[in-house]
Scaffold this motif. Structure first.
Motif, short mmCIF file in Angstrom:
data_model
loop_
_atom_site.label_atom_id
_atom_site.label_comp_id
_atom_site.label_asym_id
_atom_site.label_seq_id
_atom_site.Cartn_x
_atom_site.Cartn_y
_atom_site.Cartn_z
N MET A 130 31.57 -23.94 -36.36
CA MET A 130 31.09 -22.88 -37.24
C MET A 130 30.77 -23.43 -38.62
SD MET A 130 31.20 -19.90 -35.62
CE MET A 130 31.63 -18.55 -36.67
N LYS A 131 31.61 -24.30 -39.14
CA LYS A 131 31.37 -24.86 -40.46
C LYS A 131 30.10 -25.71 -40.48
CE LYS A 131 33.73 -27.45 -44.02
NZ LYS A 131 34.19 -26.68 -45.11
N LEU A 132 29.86 -26.42 -39.38
CA LEU A 132 28.71 -27.31 -39.32
C LEU A 132 27.40 -26.55 -39.09
CD1 LEU A 132 27.91 -30.32 -39.32
CD2 LEU A 132 28.19 -30.28 -36.84
N PHE A 133 27.41 -25.58 -38.19
CA PHE A 133 26.16 -24.94 -37.77
C PHE A 133 25.93 -23.53 -38.32
CE2 PHE A 133 27.14 -27.91 -34.24
CZ PHE A 133 26.05 -28.74 -34.41
N VAL A 134 26.98 -22.83 -38.72
CA VAL A 134 26.82 -21.43 -39.08
C VAL A 134 26.88 -21.21 -40.59
CG1 VAL A 134 27.78 -19.11 -38.81
CG2 VAL A 134 27.75 -20.67 -36.88
N TYR A 135 27.91 -21.75 -41.23
CA TYR A 135 28.09 -21.49 -42.65
C TYR A 135 27.06 -22.24 -43.48
CZ TYR A 135 32.64 -19.78 -41.15
OH TYR A 135 33.65 -19.10 -40.54
N SER A 136 26.62 -21.59 -44.56
CA SER A 136 25.68 -22.25 -45.49
C SER A 136 26.49 -23.15 -46.43
CB SER A 136 24.92 -21.20 -46.29
OG SER A 136 25.83 -20.39 -47.02
#
Length: 177
Positions: A130-136
């Protein structure tokens, strides 16, 4: 709604009519097979549960077999004539576990300890994804340089000079009090 219907269906499947309870001493209940209903139980239903706080289940653990019938007739007489194996067989026909076996460890903790790291690592991998692909990316205002500049600006403007951040700054020596 589905939960309510499922709960109702389960209760109807387990519930025994009062007329069946009254005739249980005469005949056998279809829900418990050929096991004898010997008491009220902890909730009045024909079920078997090993509980140390309520040691008398409503039905016997095993059904009536020819061997158990012979032992039941023999137990009506003198118990000193019964062998130890016969007494144990009578007990195991009525109960699944002894009081010493109730608190015995089952080994269930091993599965819990084994699966806990699996789920924890899965959660870490999901977080990393999530941190790598989702969050800006974080905004520029959260960089350390920008935060220092913002703090300096707040001190220069003397924001909250009575009891806030500016009250803890020594303006003559240009350092914290």
């Amino acid at each position: 709604m589905a939960n309510l219907l499922l709960r109702r269906a389960l209760l109807d499947a387990v519930r025994v009519p009062v007329c069946a309870r009254a005739s249980s001493s005469v005949g056998e209940l279809a829900k418990i097979g050929n096991r004898e209903w010997v008491g009220y139980g902890f909730n009045g239903q024909p079920n078997y549960v090993d509980r140390p706080d309520f040691p008398m289940p409503a039905i016997r653990f095993r059904g009536e077999t020819p061997d158990v019938k012979v032992l039941r007739e023999k137990e009506k007489g003198d118990w000193r004539k019964l062998t130890l194996e016969e007494k144990k067989a009578l007990y195991r026909a009525s109960f699944c576990q002894t009081f010493a076996e109730f608190p015995a460890p089952t080994g269930e903790w091993k599965g819990v300890v084994g699966w806990s790291p699996v789920f924890a690592s899965l959660a870490v991998w999901i977080y990393m994804g999530m941190k790598l692909f989702v969050y800006s990316p974080l905004p520029e205002s959260l960089n350390e340089e920008n935060q220092k500049a913002q703090l300096r600006r707040m001190l220069d403007l003397k924001m909250n000079p009575v009891d806030g951040l500016a009250s803890k700054w020594d303006y003559e020596n240009n350092r914290w009090k």
